[in-house]
Every structure is written in structure tokens, then in C-alpha cells.
Design an enzyme around this catalytic site. Structure first.
Site, mmCIF file in Angstrom:
data_model
loop_
_atom_site.group_PDB
_atom_site.id
_atom_site.type_symbol
_atom_site.label_atom_id
_atom_site.label_comp_id
_atom_site.label_asym_id
_atom_site.label_seq_id
_atom_site.Cartn_x
_atom_site.Cartn_y
_atom_site.Cartn_z
ATOM 1 N N LYS A 1 0.870 -1.189 0.000
ATOM 2 C CA LYS A 1 0.000 0.000 0.000
ATOM 3 C C LYS A 1 0.903 1.235 0.000
ATOM 4 O O LYS A 1 1.375 1.679 1.046
ATOM 5 C CB LYS A 1 -0.860 -0.074 1.261
ATOM 6 C CG LYS A 1 -2.077 0.801 1.413
ATOM 7 C CD LYS A 1 -2.087 2.130 0.768
ATOM 8 C CE LYS A 1 -2.109 3.267 1.749
ATOM 9 N NZ LYS A 1 -1.842 4.574 1.107
ATOM 10 N N GLU B 1 9.033 17.296 14.651
ATOM 11 C CA GLU B 1 9.644 16.939 13.368
ATOM 12 C C GLU B 1 9.205 17.941 12.309
ATOM 13 O O GLU B 1 8.015 18.091 12.035
ATOM 14 C CB GLU B 1 9.208 15.531 12.938
ATOM 15 C CG GLU B 1 9.857 15.160 11.614
ATOM 16 C CD GLU B 1 9.385 13.843 10.996
ATOM 17 O OE1 GLU B 1 8.203 13.497 11.148
ATOM 18 O OE2 GLU B 1 10.216 13.194 10.349
ATOM 19 N N CYS C 1 13.512 11.426 6.782
ATOM 20 C CA CYS C 1 13.284 11.176 8.210
ATOM 21 C C CYS C 1 14.505 11.501 9.061
ATOM 22 O O CYS C 1 14.365 11.806 10.243
ATOM 23 C CB CYS C 1 12.836 9.741 8.431
ATOM 24 S SG CYS C 1 13.896 8.571 7.599
ATOM 25 N N GLY D 1 6.401 5.918 8.039
ATOM 26 C CA GLY D 1 5.590 7.122 7.892
ATOM 27 C C GLY D 1 5.642 7.955 9.157
ATOM 28 O O GLY D 1 6.583 7.847 9.950
ATOM 29 N N SER D 2 4.596 8.756 9.348
ATOM 30 C CA SER D 2 4.606 9.726 10.444
ATOM 31 C C SER D 2 4.259 9.075 11.783
ATOM 32 O O SER D 2 3.610 8.025 11.831
ATOM 33 C CB SER D 2 3.592 10.821 10.135
ATOM 34 O OG SER D 2 2.308 10.245 10.025
ATOM 35 N N GLU E 1 8.849 2.554 11.235
ATOM 36 C CA GLU E 1 9.954 3.470 10.918
ATOM 37 C C GLU E 1 9.329 4.855 10.866
ATOM 38 O O GLU E 1 8.673 5.209 9.888
ATOM 39 C CB GLU E 1 10.580 3.095 9.561
ATOM 40 C CG GLU E 1 11.184 1.701 9.504
ATOM 41 C CD GLU E 1 12.526 1.591 10.217
ATOM 42 O OE1 GLU E 1 13.101 2.634 10.579
ATOM 43 O OE2 GLU E 1 12.980 0.465 10.437
ATOM 44 N N LEU E 2 9.531 5.632 11.942
ATOM 45 C CA LEU E 2 8.805 6.903 12.055
ATOM 46 C C LEU E 2 9.747 8.097 11.917
ATOM 47 O O LEU E 2 10.831 7.968 11.371
ATOM 48 C CB LEU E 2 8.030 6.921 13.379
ATOM 49 C CG LEU E 2 7.169 5.678 13.647
ATOM 50 C CD1 LEU E 2 6.545 5.724 15.024
ATOM 51 C CD2 LEU E 2 6.095 5.505 12.590
HETATM 52 P P1 NAD Z 1 2.139 9.434 6.470
HETATM 53 O O1 NAD Z 1 2.234 8.854 7.827
HETATM 54 O O2 NAD Z 1 1.222 10.551 6.241
HETATM 55 O O3 NAD Z 1 1.715 8.293 5.423
HETATM 56 C C1 NAD Z 1 2.445 7.100 5.299
HETATM 57 C C2 NAD Z 1 1.535 6.012 4.746
HETATM 58 O O4 NAD Z 1 0.529 5.707 5.710
HETATM 59 C C3 NAD Z 1 0.803 6.378 3.462
HETATM 60 O O5 NAD Z 1 0.829 5.275 2.588
HETATM 61 C C4 NAD Z 1 -0.604 6.654 3.958
HETATM 62 O O6 NAD Z 1 -1.595 6.440 2.986
HETATM 63 C C5 NAD Z 1 -0.739 5.640 5.064
HETATM 64 N N1 NAD Z 1 -1.792 5.913 6.045
HETATM 65 C C6 NAD Z 1 -2.347 7.103 6.386
HETATM 66 N N2 NAD Z 1 -3.289 6.925 7.336
HETATM 67 C C7 NAD Z 1 -3.319 5.607 7.610
HETATM 68 C C8 NAD Z 1 -4.072 4.816 8.524
HETATM 69 N N3 NAD Z 1 -4.980 5.340 9.345
HETATM 70 N N4 NAD Z 1 -3.848 3.489 8.549
HETATM 71 C C9 NAD Z 1 -2.935 2.930 7.741
HETATM 72 N N5 NAD Z 1 -2.190 3.632 6.861
HETATM 73 C C10 NAD Z 1 -2.385 4.959 6.796
HETATM 74 O O7 NAD Z 1 3.633 9.803 6.065
HETATM 75 P P2 NAD Z 1 4.201 10.574 4.778
HETATM 76 O O8 NAD Z 1 3.784 11.999 4.846
HETATM 77 O O9 NAD Z 1 3.948 9.806 3.542
HETATM 78 O O10 NAD Z 1 5.776 10.451 5.093
HETATM 79 C C11 NAD Z 1 6.421 11.315 5.950
HETATM 80 C C12 NAD Z 1 6.707 10.688 7.290
HETATM 81 O O11 NAD Z 1 7.389 9.463 7.147
HETATM 82 C C13 NAD Z 1 7.624 11.557 8.141
HETATM 83 O O12 NAD Z 1 7.150 11.602 9.460
HETATM 84 C C14 NAD Z 1 8.955 10.824 8.077
HETATM 85 O O13 NAD Z 1 9.818 11.038 9.153
HETATM 86 C C15 NAD Z 1 8.510 9.407 8.016
HETATM 87 N N6 NAD Z 1 9.565 8.563 7.448
HETATM 88 C C16 NAD Z 1 10.282 7.723 8.266
HETATM 89 C C17 NAD Z 1 11.310 6.961 7.750
HETATM 90 C C18 NAD Z 1 12.112 6.015 8.598
HETATM 91 O O14 NAD Z 1 12.757 5.135 8.039
HETATM 92 N N7 NAD Z 1 12.115 6.143 9.908
HETATM 93 C C19 NAD Z 1 11.612 7.061 6.401
HETATM 94 C C20 NAD Z 1 10.870 7.920 5.602
HETATM 95 C C21 NAD Z 1 9.840 8.657 6.135
#
Ligand code: NAD
Length: 475
Positions: A177, A378, A284, A230-231, A250-251
Site C-alpha cells: 500500500k 519533526e 526522516c 511514515g509519520s 519506521e517513524l
Molecule cells: P504518512 O504517515 O502521512 O503516510 C504514510 C503512509 O501511511 C501512506 O501510505 C498513507 O496512505 C498511510 N496511512 C495514512 N493513514 C493511515 C491509517 N490510518 N492506517 C494505515 N495507513 C495509513 O507519512 P508521509 O507523509 O507519507 O511520510 C512522511 C513521514 O514518514 C515523516 O514523518 C517521516 O519522518 C517518516 N519517514 C520515516 C522513515 C524512517 O525510516 N524512519 C523514512 C521515511 C519517512
């Protein structure tokens, strides 16, 4: 270009009937239109992945998984320019950086191909325990089944492959996804795996909203593992709804870098300009807090501003471009508000601070306080804060004063201090004489505190996507 989910090898334009546009964040040009999957299609994909695990992956020998991954890496190498261009267009990532991402993705596939042949277990000395004579015991690593992989927009190819390739290497099937903002490279990747000979159903691409993934994929009884990048906000929701299953998270972070007075200042500056502003800070481990020892602070600040002002800003597709737009205008507006808030609270904007549409210009902020948003939360944006410090203890304490702990950079020529500081930082990883943003794909990568749970890096991701199974024999 029209794209849709790919389930059991077939493109599914049915879905929810709803579509979403993917636009180039720099030019606003239409890149693709995607058909969104609904809950029903997600359910169907999961059931198909479950069957593909039972009927295909459980029987597939390691050498075959390895061959498929190797072919996928060779195909990606052939098509690298095509992939780099699509990442530049859908994510607005400068083409130089997009190319670097594809090169890393090829390596992730190669590491996975190699490691799929080395999923070893261990033989236990059973007679070490009372009653253990005449017994043999072994531990095997076995795949878990259907892995739910949810990925962000910022490294749409490489961070997706950090989940998909180890999952396949370990013998699992995957529901993929990707982020709504960057589904095109994901779609191309699913097609590439088909071409590499991956059987239908082993990788099911589901283009859906986060809401559909959150309500259907995350709590699903047939998905024993969710791996999410993600976040923190979304990570918390997933953690709460995943129930009893395993999760890798991985946040985010507000990554720190410490520059001691004995560091090679010019080298640190070169690395920290890229660390703060590469892909507009949407990384990140992007440098957000730079602590500089007071004796060299003025020199550092002057040279850092100069180097930042030399960045080539413009169209991500431009060969010379170092710095492009943010992912969308909302992201750029949000960070501009944070900068204004800091300014109103007494901070100094040394350069940048302006915005035009999706373009937030590289911004260096000084005279900050530790509870300002630009320091504490962040930013995930092209802003960086500079803070002077006196002693090593102070630098360590300030660095650790965060809810996050992903990766840090430390610049010094004093080897004892380097190790001491590395030991004292509350981080998943520490780089000496390298910035926080540097990552290779073969070491354990992940965070402590609210930066995450578990580790990626092919070998470590494979460990997290397998279970240990003990088998004992009474002789
Ligand atoms: P996001 O959290 O908005 O989205 C990430 C994914 O989660 C997307 O595919 C989104 O559709 C999905 N999502 C959203 N709501 C959901 C839910 N309720 N249930 C399940 N899935 C859901 O993040 P973004 O804006 O795409 O990416 C930025 C974030 O990612 C930043 O916080 C960054 O630090 C983090 N990040 C972390 C790493 C790491 O390795 N630690 C690497 C890259 C990015």
C-alpha cells in the site's frame, strides 16, 4: 497515464470507482490518474495473498526466490532512468537525488537476492539442560505469511523495496500500500516484478487511501505482520489497531548533528547542507538541529549560510538542480507558519523563510529556544536550527532532549570523544564525521523512543518478517 491496483496479476480498474490525480509538485502537470481500491478490493487482495502464500511461496525454493530478486534488480538497472524520471515527477525530487535513490533500490534487491540463500537457523546444545541427553534441537527461520507493507512518499521506491524485497527473500507474500502522493513508481515496480517472473499474487499492489488500509489491512486476521514507514501520528493509529500482530515502525525524528571545535568545519558544512536541504528536508533523518561548539560557531554560521545560498534551486527535472519543491502546498504553508511563529518568539532567520507555492526556500534559523516547534517537533521540511554549546555534556544533554531518537551525526577528530558521545546518545544509529542523513541499505536502521520499533536493512528486515520455529528430536 492511468494506473490501478494489481491483484493476482490483473489490473483492477473497478475498485471504489473513485479516482485521484497525481500531480508534479513543481509544475502542477498531471502525472497520472489512479483508481482507488475500496475495502472490498483490499479484502480480495488479502485473500489472494493468503492463497498465494499457501500454494506458491511455501513451496518456492530459496534459489528461485533469489533468481527472481536478481532478475528484478537487473531489470531495474536497465530501466533506472525511467524510474528516476517518474520519482522526480511524482515526488518533485531533484533528478540527481532520484537517480541516487534508484541506485540504492537496485542494491536492496541485490542484497535481498543474496540473503534469500542465507536464511540460516541454529543447532542447539540440548544436553546443556537437565534431561537434555539424547535429544537434538534446532531452530529454523520460517516466513510469516502475508506481510502488509505501508509506505511514505519521500523515498517511494527505496523504502517500499526495503519491505517488499526482504519479505519475498524470506518467503512471504506482500500487500503493498504505497503513499497516495507517489503511486506511479509503485505501480511500475509491481509491473517490474511481474516481468522478473514473480508469480501472480505474491506481490499485490493496492492503491488505496490510508483510511481503507487502516480499517481493512491493519486489523486483518490473515495479515500477521504490518511493516510501516511514515509519520508518528499514523504510526500511533496503526499500533493501536494492529492488535496482537507484529509491527515494524519506521517513524520520524528531529535529527541532531553535533559539530565540535576540532572538526573539519568545511567538510561538516558540505555534508550538513545536504543533510538539511536534500529533498527539501523531507527525509526522516534530515538535519534539523545542529549544535556547534561556541569557539567555531561564528565561522560555521557564516560559511553555512554561504554554502546554502549556493544551492541551485529549480525544476526537479533540471540536471543541475539541487533543491526543488515540497510535496504539496499544504506542507510548504505549514512549515512557513512554524518559521513565522519562531520569528515572533525571537528567532533570527539567517537565510530563507520565504515561500512560493510548493517551494519553501532553504531556511537557517538561529537564536531558537528548545521548546519552539522548529526545534522540538519533526519539521520534515527545508529548515534547520543552529545552536551554540560550551561542553560535551551540554551537547549530549540537548541532543537527547527529544521524544525522537533515529540517527545523529557527530563531527570531531578526537576519537575518544567520538566513541564517548556515540555511547551517550539515545539513538538508533550514530555517525561519526558523517551527517545524520547518511544511510546505507545493509546496516540495522531504525529508531528508539518515538522514532520507531524494529529495524530495517535487508538482513534485519528479514529477521522481523520471519518467525523462529523450534524442532526437537528425542533420539
Ligand atoms: P504518512 O504517515 O502521512 O503516510 C504514510 C503512509 O501511511 C501512506 O501510505 C498513507 O496512505 C498511510 N496511512 C495514512 N493513514 C493511515 C491509517 N490510518 N492506517 C494505515 N495507513 C495509513 O507519512 P508521509 O507523509 O507519507 O511520510 C512522511 C513521514 O514518514 C515523516 O514523518 C517521516 O519522518 C517518516 N519517514 C520515516 C522513515 C524512517 O525510516 N524512519 C523514512 C521515511 C519517512
Amino acid at each position: 497515464m492511468k494506473i490501478a491496483s494489481i491483484i493476482n496479476g490483473a489490473e483492477r480498474m473497478d475498485g471504489s470507482g473513485e479516482t485521484m490525480e497525481v500531480r508534479n509538485p513543481y509544475s502542477g502537470d498531471l502525472v497520472a490518474e489512479m483508481t482507488l481500491a475500496d475495502e472490498k478490493l483490499m479484502e480480495e487482495a488479502i485473500e489472494n495473498s493468503r492463497q498465494a502464500f499457501q500454494q506458491t511461496m511455501k513451496k518456492m525454493p530459496a534459489y528461485e526466490r533469489s533468481d527472481i530478486l536478481r532478475r528484478a534488480s537487473d531489470l531495474l538497472e536497465e530501466k533506472q532512468e525511467e524510474f528516476a524520471e517518474i520519482v522526480a515527477r511524482e515526488a518533485g525530487k531533484p533528478i540527481k537525488h532520484s537517480r541516487a535513490e534508484i541506485k540504492r533500490s537496485i542494491q536492496v534487491l541485490r542484497f535481498s537476492s543474496e540473503l534469500s540463500k542465507h536464511m540460516t537457523g541454529e543447532v542447539l546444545p540440548m544436553d546443556a539442560a537437565l534431561r537434555g541427553d539424547n535429544r537434538m534441537g534446532m531452530v529454523k527461520r520460517v516466513p510469516m505469511g502475508v506481510i502488509g507493507a505501508i509506505t511514505p512518499f519521500n523515498f517511494p521506491l527505496n523504502l517500499s523495496l526495503h519491505k517488499i524485497a526482504p519479505a519475498i527473500a524470506a518467503g512471504n507474500t506482500v500487500i503493498f500500500k504505497p503513499a497516495e502522493k507517489t503511486p506511479v513508481s509503485a505501480y511500475m515496480l509491481a509491473k517490474l516484478f511481474q516481468e522478473a517472473g514473480l508469480p501472480d499474487g505474491v506481490l499485490n499492489l493496492v492503491l488505496s487511501t490510508g483510511k481503507v488500509a487502516g480499517s481493512t489491512l491493519v486489523p486483518h486476521k490473515d495479515v500477521p505482520k504490518i511493516t510501516f514507514t511514515g509519520s508518528l501520528t499514523v504510526g500511533k493509529i496503526i499500533r493501536d489497531t494492529a492488535g496482537f500482530k507484529k509491527v515494524t515502525m519506521e517513524l520520524g525524528s528531529n535529527s541532531p548533528n553535533i559539530v565540535f571545535e576540532d572538526a573539519d568545519i568545511d567538510d561538516a558544512i558540505e555534508r550538513l547542507v545536504n543533510a538539511a536541504f536534500g529533498y527539501s528536508g523531507q527525509v526522516c533523518v534530515s538535519a534539523q538541529r545542529i549544535y556547534v561548539q561556541e569557539d567555531v560557531y561564528d565561522e560555521f554560521l557564516k560559511k553555512y549560510v554561504e554554502a546554502t545560498n549556493n544551492l541551485e534551486i529549480g525544476d526537479p527535472l533540471g540536471e543541475e538542480t539541487d533543491f526543488g519543491p515540497m510535496i504539496d502546498e499544504d506542507a510548504a504553508k505549514r512549515i512557513q507558519e512554524w518559521v513565522e511563529e519562531a520569528r515572533n518568539e525571537g528567532a533570527t532567520i539567517e537565510t530563507g523563510g520565504d515561500r512560493k507555492g510548493t517551494m519553501m526556500y532553504p531556511t537557517i534559523i538561529t537564536n531558537v529556544k528548545k521548546d519552539m516547534k522548529v526545534v522540538k517537533e519533526e519539521a520534515f521540511a527545508p529548515i534547520v536550527t543552529l545552536m551554540p554549546f560550551k561542553t560535551e555534556e551540554e551537547a549530549v544533554a540537548n541532543t537527547n532532549d527529544s521524544i525522537y531518537g533515529l540517527q545523529a551525526g557527530v563531527f570531531t577528530k578526537d576519537i575518544s570523544r567520538a566513541y564517548r558521545v556515540a555511547d551517550n546518545l539515545e539513538m538508533g544509529g550514530v555517525w561519526i564525521n558523517e551527517s545524520s542523513v547518511y544511510r546505507q541499505d545493509n546496516y540495522p536502521y531504525g529508531g528508539v523512543k518515538l522514532s520507531g520499533l524494529g529495524r530495517e536493512g535487508v538482513k534485519y528486515a528479514m529477521e522481523e518478517m520471519t518467525e523462529m520455529k523450534f524442532i526437537g528430536v528425542r533420539l
